[in-house]
Motif scaffolding. Sequence first.
Motif, PDB file in Angstrom:
ATOM      1  N   LEU A  95       0.784  -1.225   0.000  1.00  0.00           N
ATOM      2  CA  LEU A  95       0.000   0.000   0.000  1.00  0.00           C
ATOM      3  C   LEU A  95       0.822   1.285   0.000  1.00  0.00           C
ATOM      4  O   LEU A  95       0.535   2.183  -0.772  1.00  0.00           O
ATOM      5  CB  LEU A  95      -0.947  -0.001   1.213  1.00  0.00           C
TER       6      LEU A  95
ATOM      7  N   GLN B 162       2.664   1.385  -3.816  1.00  0.00           N
ATOM      8  CA  GLN B 162       2.265   0.576  -4.956  1.00  0.00           C
ATOM      9  C   GLN B 162       2.336   1.404  -6.226  1.00  0.00           C
ATOM     10  O   GLN B 162       2.120   2.591  -6.216  1.00  0.00           O
ATOM     11  CB  GLN B 162       0.852   0.028  -4.764  1.00  0.00           C
TER      12      GLN B 162
ATOM     13  N   LEU C  50      -0.542   6.299  -4.629  1.00  0.00           N
ATOM     14  CA  LEU C  50      -1.190   7.078  -3.598  1.00  0.00           C
ATOM     15  C   LEU C  50      -0.664   8.497  -3.702  1.00  0.00           C
ATOM     16  O   LEU C  50       0.523   8.732  -3.808  1.00  0.00           O
ATOM     17  CB  LEU C  50      -0.865   6.501  -2.223  1.00  0.00           C
TER      18      LEU C  50
ATOM     19  N   ASN D 282     -16.340   1.438 -10.558  1.00  0.00           N
ATOM     20  CA  ASN D 282     -15.781   2.720 -10.138  1.00  0.00           C
ATOM     21  C   ASN D 282     -16.860   3.788 -10.293  1.00  0.00           C
ATOM     22  O   ASN D 282     -17.231   4.153 -11.413  1.00  0.00           O
ATOM     23  CB  ASN D 282     -14.557   3.058 -10.997  1.00  0.00           C
TER      24      ASN D 282
ATOM     25  N   ASP E 193      -7.260  12.016  -8.333  1.00  0.00           N
ATOM     26  CA  ASP E 193      -7.951  11.070  -9.208  1.00  0.00           C
ATOM     27  C   ASP E 193      -8.875  11.787 -10.191  1.00  0.00           C
ATOM     28  O   ASP E 193      -9.279  11.218 -11.196  1.00  0.00           O
ATOM     29  CB  ASP E 193      -8.764  10.068  -8.377  1.00  0.00           C
TER      30      ASP E 193
ATOM     31  N   GLN F  73      -7.699  10.880   0.477  1.00  0.00           N
ATOM     32  CA  GLN F  73      -7.661   9.588  -0.209  1.00  0.00           C
ATOM     33  C   GLN F  73      -7.518   8.467   0.812  1.00  0.00           C
ATOM     34  O   GLN F  73      -6.766   8.568   1.777  1.00  0.00           O
ATOM     35  CB  GLN F  73      -6.474   9.543  -1.176  1.00  0.00           C
TER      36      GLN F  73
ATOM     37  N   ASP G 152      -7.035   4.063   0.776  1.00  0.00           N
ATOM     38  CA  ASP G 152      -6.876   2.799   0.058  1.00  0.00           C
ATOM     39  C   ASP G 152      -6.902   1.662   1.073  1.00  0.00           C
ATOM     40  O   ASP G 152      -6.166   1.688   2.066  1.00  0.00           O
ATOM     41  CB  ASP G 152      -5.569   2.770  -0.724  1.00  0.00           C
ATOM     42  N   TYR G 153      -7.751   0.667   0.799  1.00  0.00           N
ATOM     43  CA  TYR G 153      -7.917  -0.445   1.737  1.00  0.00           C
ATOM     44  C   TYR G 153      -7.845  -1.759   0.976  1.00  0.00           C
ATOM     45  O   TYR G 153      -8.561  -1.959  -0.008  1.00  0.00           O
ATOM     46  CB  TYR G 153      -9.258  -0.339   2.455  1.00  0.00           C
TER      47      TYR G 153
ATOM     48  N   SER H 136      -9.797  -5.006  -3.240  1.00  0.00           N
ATOM     49  CA  SER H 136      -9.312  -3.731  -2.712  1.00  0.00           C
ATOM     50  C   SER H 136     -10.339  -2.640  -2.983  1.00  0.00           C
ATOM     51  O   SER H 136     -11.188  -2.758  -3.874  1.00  0.00           O
ATOM     52  CB  SER H 136      -7.967  -3.360  -3.340  1.00  0.00           C
TER      53      SER H 136
ATOM     54  N   ARG I 226     -10.860   1.847  -3.044  1.00  0.00           N
ATOM     55  CA  ARG I 226     -10.264   3.184  -3.013  1.00  0.00           C
ATOM     56  C   ARG I 226     -11.364   4.226  -2.924  1.00  0.00           C
ATOM     57  O   ARG I 226     -12.386   4.140  -3.613  1.00  0.00           O
ATOM     58  CB  ARG I 226      -9.423   3.460  -4.244  1.00  0.00           C
TER      59      ARG I 226
ATOM     60  N   SER J 126     -14.285  -0.406  -6.214  1.00  0.00           N
ATOM     61  CA  SER J 126     -14.006  -1.724  -5.654  1.00  0.00           C
ATOM     62  C   SER J 126     -13.422  -2.564  -6.775  1.00  0.00           C
ATOM     63  O   SER J 126     -13.921  -2.551  -7.901  1.00  0.00           O
ATOM     64  CB  SER J 126     -15.283  -2.371  -5.103  1.00  0.00           C
TER      65      SER J 126
END
Length: 514
Positions: free
Chosen positions: A40, A43, A49, A126, A403, A471, A473-474, A481, A483, A510
Amino acid sequence: MIACTLFAFATPALAEPTPPGTVADRADPATTEDAAAAQLPRQRDAPLLVGAPPPVPGAPGTPIPEPVPGGTLGPPGVPQGLRWTEDWSFLADPSKRTSPLEALRYIPLGSDPRSFLSIGGEIRYNYTYFSALNLGAKGKDTLSTLQQRLRLVGDLRIGADLRAFVELGDNREFFDTFATPPNRDAADIMQAFVDVTVPLTANSKVTLRPGRFEMPIGNGKQVGLRDGVNVRYIYQGIRGTYINRGVVRIDAFAVKPVTFTPGAFDDAPEKTRHFNGVYIATAPSLLVPSLGVDLFYYDLYRENARYVTKIGTESRRSWGVRFAGRTDGFDYDAEGTYQTGSFAGERIRAWGVLLEGGYTLPSGPAAPRLGVRANVFSGDNNAADGTIQTFAPPFPRTPLYSDAGWLNFSNLIDVFPSVTLKPAKRLVVVAGPDFFWRQTAGDGVYAGPTNFPLIRPVGKGRFVGTNYNLQGDYIFTKNISFRLFYTHFNASEGFERGGGRSSDYFGLWSDFRF
């Protein structure tokens, strides 16, 4: 001409990315899910990120990831954004499977465990909302849409030196008020290439990759992925990679960008553009410990290029160097580019500097990182002097700022102080304001990846506005994953007088990969 591009050894897309992620310093990748979570903070197989440490050569005490054509090898059993960097060879032992789907990731072909077929896929949804997609440049353009990305991947290995890779894709968007082309492309061939590897010594090899493929380069900023929309940047042509493990890596390529059209199986390389280059990366230990040095050269040709005052044929060459490293909690990434060439009968003389760095506190809750990014991209201060000074990257990763992808790397200065927190092993949160100025008041503000003139602010003031970014991210599992990204762009007075306006962006995706 053949262009040069340096590919840093610890870089993945990404990153580009551009790009599979490397195992980060903060997590112990004891399981495949932990290995996924460990990627994370830096990446590169998805857009970086926004405030995360840049991908850099191996940190002290950590192994340098195995370089492979197009990136670096991901942790065993962890799906990557660049699917050809995945490692499923360990499934030659069926007892190591952790899910029924992994039976598809290693289908043996004969007695050689290096010969197998791997089948994978991706389903991504998305949701994006823009209160002003073009920041006011094109009238009322509120957009709310749900993007659907479907992928089916086939990876055939014949021994250690021959591979055939195919990725089929289908891209849709729903509930939109107007079409956004990069999100619409019915069933088509996203990638199809062959890798032929010739071993030279025990530590060196050459690989030729003819076909159609994604190609993030270096840190994935000037040549990125465009992962915020359904269809990434895709190229058709040939790429060659020389790897001398632990010493140097050289990538050379001659490609054409692939167009995307709404019909099925109708995408084709553009006839009016080509992109060639060379990228050279040295291993950190060759020069200074923890410091990687890249050199690159890009040659981009395109017809019907457009800047504020003209439309014409452009031949733009980029010459650059990059320094990146990580040591004692500090990370840094510095890149400089000088551009020459011609546009519409005028010469090109432009430049860009990309700086990024931070410090991760060695202890404390949430492993905070304090970071700052500062970029300067030249603009044209005199439209009548016969010289184009507007910097234009070949295929930029516009999520560098947000984004939302509103702004390009042309006639722009940005400064972005940020805080990155990791409140849980699989969660990273980034927040901070990003301040924008025009490099020169004689040039306009340019839009996302098209480099289209967006707004010509009124007045001599150069301040454009501010992004307020949040932001998260998980990584839920190694396959799933999420975002979330929110940006509010607060336009300056001069930007508003030129026809622009403030805007909000919200995105939530997702992603399921197997």
